[in-house]
Design an enzyme around this catalytic site. Structure first.
Site, PDB file in Angstrom:
ATOM      1  N   GLY A  13      -4.894  -1.958   4.936  1.00 30.98           N
ATOM      2  CA  GLY A  13      -4.150  -3.110   4.428  1.00 30.98           C
ATOM      3  C   GLY A  13      -4.852  -4.433   4.702  1.00 30.98           C
ATOM      4  O   GLY A  13      -4.992  -5.287   3.836  1.00 30.98           O
ATOM      5  N   ARG A  14      -5.329  -4.595   5.936  1.00 32.25           N
ATOM      6  CA  ARG A  14      -5.940  -5.885   6.302  1.00 32.25           C
ATOM      7  C   ARG A  14      -7.347  -6.029   5.753  1.00 32.25           C
ATOM      8  O   ARG A  14      -7.997  -7.052   5.980  1.00 32.25           O
ATOM      9  CB  ARG A  14      -5.917  -6.038   7.829  1.00 32.25           C
ATOM     10  N   LYS A  25       0.845  -1.201   0.000  1.00 33.34           N
ATOM     11  CA  LYS A  25       0.000   0.000   0.000  1.00 33.34           C
ATOM     12  C   LYS A  25       0.879   1.249   0.000  1.00 33.34           C
ATOM     13  O   LYS A  25       0.692   2.152  -0.795  1.00 33.34           O
ATOM     14  CB  LYS A  25      -0.916  -0.038   1.230  1.00 33.34           C
ATOM     15  N   HIS A  46      -6.668 -33.120  17.420  1.00 28.02           N
ATOM     16  CA  HIS A  46      -5.587 -33.967  17.927  1.00 28.02           C
ATOM     17  C   HIS A  46      -4.438 -33.136  18.479  1.00 28.02           C
ATOM     18  O   HIS A  46      -3.325 -33.640  18.636  1.00 28.02           O
ATOM     19  CB  HIS A  46      -5.102 -34.897  16.815  1.00 28.02           C
ATOM     20  N   LYS A  85       9.345  -1.116  13.889  1.00 27.30           N
ATOM     21  CA  LYS A  85       9.938  -0.871  12.559  1.00 27.30           C
ATOM     22  C   LYS A  85      11.057   0.158  12.662  1.00 27.30           C
ATOM     23  O   LYS A  85      12.153  -0.020  12.133  1.00 27.30           O
ATOM     24  CB  LYS A  85       8.872  -0.307  11.604  1.00 27.30           C
ATOM     25  N   GLU A 121      -4.878  -6.714  14.625  1.00 30.18           N
ATOM     26  CA  GLU A 121      -4.326  -5.405  14.254  1.00 30.18           C
ATOM     27  C   GLU A 121      -5.438  -4.359  14.352  1.00 30.18           C
ATOM     28  O   GLU A 121      -5.181  -3.189  14.616  1.00 30.18           O
ATOM     29  CB  GLU A 121      -3.725  -5.452  12.837  1.00 30.18           C
ATOM     30  N   GLU A 131      10.454  -4.934   4.442  1.00 30.51           N
ATOM     31  CA  GLU A 131      10.471  -6.342   4.049  1.00 30.51           C
ATOM     32  C   GLU A 131      10.192  -6.484   2.557  1.00 30.51           C
ATOM     33  O   GLU A 131      10.892  -7.186   1.819  1.00 30.51           O
ATOM     34  CB  GLU A 131       9.409  -7.142   4.822  1.00 30.51           C
TER      35      GLU A 131
HETATM   36  O1  F6P Z   1       1.985  -4.359   9.921  1.00 32.25           O
HETATM   37  C1  F6P Z   1       1.745  -3.020   9.614  1.00 32.25           C
HETATM   38  C2  F6P Z   1       1.254  -2.834   8.219  1.00 32.25           C
HETATM   39  O2  F6P Z   1       1.152  -1.483   7.980  1.00 32.25           O
HETATM   40  C3  F6P Z   1      -0.062  -3.548   7.928  1.00 32.25           C
HETATM   41  O3  F6P Z   1      -1.162  -2.848   8.355  1.00 32.25           O
HETATM   42  C4  F6P Z   1       0.004  -3.697   6.451  1.00 32.25           C
HETATM   43  O4  F6P Z   1      -0.929  -4.622   5.987  1.00 32.25           O
HETATM   44  C5  F6P Z   1       1.437  -4.137   6.290  1.00 32.25           C
HETATM   45  O5  F6P Z   1       2.146  -3.378   7.261  1.00 32.25           O
HETATM   46  C6  F6P Z   1       2.022  -3.931   4.924  1.00 32.25           C
HETATM   47  O6  F6P Z   1       1.977  -2.587   4.536  1.00 32.25           O
HETATM   48  P1  F6P Z   1       2.170  -2.168   3.026  1.00 32.25           P
HETATM   49  O7  F6P Z   1       1.063  -2.785   2.221  1.00 32.25           O
HETATM   50  O8  F6P Z   1       2.125  -0.669   3.012  1.00 32.25           O
HETATM   51  O9  F6P Z   1       3.503  -2.691   2.561  1.00 32.25           O
END
Ligand code: F6P
Length: 540
Positions: free
Chosen positions: A269-270, A207, A386, A506, A355, A213
């Site tokens: 995002g979620r 987003k 199980h 972060k 979240e 990452e």
């Molecule tokens: O974990 C924090 C967060 O901002 C989430 O809300 C989001 O889904 C994820 O990191 C990834 O963010 P982006 O889509 O901006 O890379």
């Protein structure tokens, strides 16, 4: 400043009522009331929901609905659907429901017709997906794309991978999708190990397009691609596309904005896998399947928007969660899909629920004086049976559980699906009714073993029975949980749509990185010692 919800008469009434409910047993409630099941079932689109095996009476439901009235749940639902800025800490609308509005609908928000925008992107995705699926889109060496690697994390990963797994029976173009999220180099390395760059496409989903990452994995993926295709930068355009709200950053990364699929800041995002974030899924199941899924979401949205609270399934289930969390002392909530296809569903729900509702101040910044978000967890049945069901059956904790099952299987072998679903029905029944000491004694069990075999029962479950797992019913299930989260967050008066709590970690990871390379920097004594040992073991 809004009043503390715990000081209201509705809250007090529920607290007093909880004392009575602690003494009931589901065995007695069912025995005394043959109509209980009829009254305590509800339907949202194709989702048949039986909540009769919960620790509730009609009075509980009435009091919970009154609590929802106190927090004006109905008005807040309408405000969300209208596009008001209910995400106050980020001053944003919360409009994932607009992602699934039909083409002929209209919704103007902040001066913009969002339905037109949504369908323009859906059309762009569909045109692209058809080109890739048909083989018209070819890679740098002229070969068709066989594998799509989605690089994203959090909402840019969990939703797409959950749905890709869930809809395996609907993949129909011979395109395999893989998902890379972790900055652990293992993830990308293992994923790419057996792939051919000439037939691989990367979908970079972020987003913000600033997530460490994702950008790190994407950079390494580009290096891998170029190394495999002779180093010609022109290859990137054929093998990299982006999904983001941030065109400038996509451009800066080196992806042509012509290969970018947009979405908007009013999609959290979620809550986003039904936007362009689901591009990999569309590549796998096709635009028609994706649209069916959106129609499923929309059917439950309409139910949530229009049904009276007494029969509004997401509202009722959200209120039940509040009941357990705030009045009966439950800390966790299990989600138990009886479908191997839904094996990533609990993981997906963990971000959606935790979240969203892991907050400890109200929307106006006051500390809450009550419990908020529960811990969501789960595994598909029967594997969970199980592993951890023992604790639910005979442990000391109350673990409300949702059982999700499907009448018609997507795959069947002999009588396996019936055997599978017999477990679903048996577990919910055993959890509710248990087995008494008398019943066990009657089986001739030795007296000293009897207490170990007693099954107390009275463990709450909700059964969600769905005709079949399809794109449409998957959309319905996800929308159900989205609105459950909304209902709970509304009662607690929190902002379910921000996630400031993940920022500090972060920032600190960035700050600490130089220390790992032996450069100077600040760290607390414990962390500094750990880093020193890490460096030693790394041979640095
Ligand atoms: O974990 C924090 C967060 O901002 C989430 O809300 C989001 O889904 C994820 O990191 C990834 O963010 P982006 O889509 O901006 O890379």
């Amino acid at each position: 400043m809004s009043a503390d919800i715990t000081t209201t008469e509705e809250w007090a009434a529920l607290a007093a009522h909880a004392e009575k409910i602690r003494t009931i047993h589901l065995r007695d409630e069912f025995a005394a009331d043959p109509e209980r099941v009829t009254r305590m079932t509800a339907q949202a689109a194709d989702l048949y929901v039986d909540y009769s095996k919960n620790l509730v009476t009609d009075e509980t439901v009435r009091l919970l609905v009154a609590l929802a009235g106190r927090v004006a749940l109905g008005d807040r639902i309408q405000a969300m659907f209208r596009g008001e800025h209910i995400n106050t800490s980020e001053d944003r609308a919360v409009l994932h429901t607009a992602l699934r509005l039909p083409r002929d609908a209209s919704l103007v928000v902040d001066g913009q017709d969002v339905v037109r925008d949504v369908h323009a992107v859906l059309d762009q995705m569909a045109a692209f997906a058809e080109r890739v699926r048909s083989g018209e889109w070819v890679g740098h060496t002229g070969q068709r794309i066989r594998t799509v690697v989605n690089i994203g994390i959090g909402g840019s990963d969990l939703g797409p991978v959950m749905a890709y797994e869930a809809l395996a029976p609907y993949r129909d173009a011979g395109i395999e999708c893989r998902y890379v999220s972790n900055i652990d180099p293992t993830d990308l390395s293992v994923t790419l190990a057996d792939l051919d760059p000439a037939t691989t496409m990367f979908v970079i989903v972020s987003k913000t397009f600033s997530t460490l990452e994702t950008l790190t994995n994407a950079t390494e993926a580009r290096t891998w691609l170029l190394a495999g295709l002779g180093g010609d930068d022109a290859a990137v355009a054929k093998h990299f596309v982006a999904v983001s709200t941030n065109e400038q950053r996509v451009r800066d990364f080196g992806i042509d904005p012509a290969n970018m699929f947009g979405f908007w800041d009013w999609v959290g995002g979620r809550y986003s896998y039904d936007s362009a974030v689901g591009l990999s899924l569309m590549l796998a199941i096709g635009p028609d399947g994706f649209r069916e899924m959106l129609a499923g979401f929309h059917a439950v949205d309409e139910h949530f928007r229009t049904a009276r609270l007494e029969s509004n399934v997401p509202a009722l289930l959200g209120l039940l969660n509040v009941w357990y969390n705030n009045f009966l002392g439950a800390q966790t909530h299990a989600v138990l899909p009886y479908s191997q296809l839904l094996h990533r569903f609990p993981a997906y729900l963990q971000q959606l629920t935790m979240e969203s509702n892991g907050k400890s101040v109200t929307r106006d910044g006051q500390p809450v004086s009550y419990q908020t978000g529960e811990v969501f967890w789960g595994e598909p049945g029967t594997n969970g049976q199980h592993a951890f069901y023992q604790l639910i059956h005979q442990g000391t904790k109350t673990v409300p559980a949702d059982f999700i099952g499907f009448s018609e299987p997507n795959y069947d072998l002999g009588d396996m699906h019936d055997a599978f679903m017999a477990n679903f029905f048996a577990q919910t029944s055993a959890l509710a009714f248990g087995r008494t000491a008398e019943e066990i004694e009657a089986q001739g069990v030795a007296a000293d073993v009897v207490p170990h075999k007693v099954m107390p029962g009275n463990h709450p479950t909700t059964s969600i029975l769905v005709p079949k797992l399809t794109p449409a019913t998957l959309g319905q299930l996800v929308a159900l949980y989205e609105h459950i989260v909304f209902t709970e967050g509304t009662v607690w008066g929190i902002d379910s749509f921000d996630q400031w709590g993940v920022e500090l970690g972060k920032e600190m990871a960035k700050q600490l990185t130089p220390l790992l390379h032996g450069e100077p920097g600040e760290a607390d004594p414990s962390t500094a010692t750990l880093i020193a040992r890490y460096r030693e073991q790394r041979g640095r």
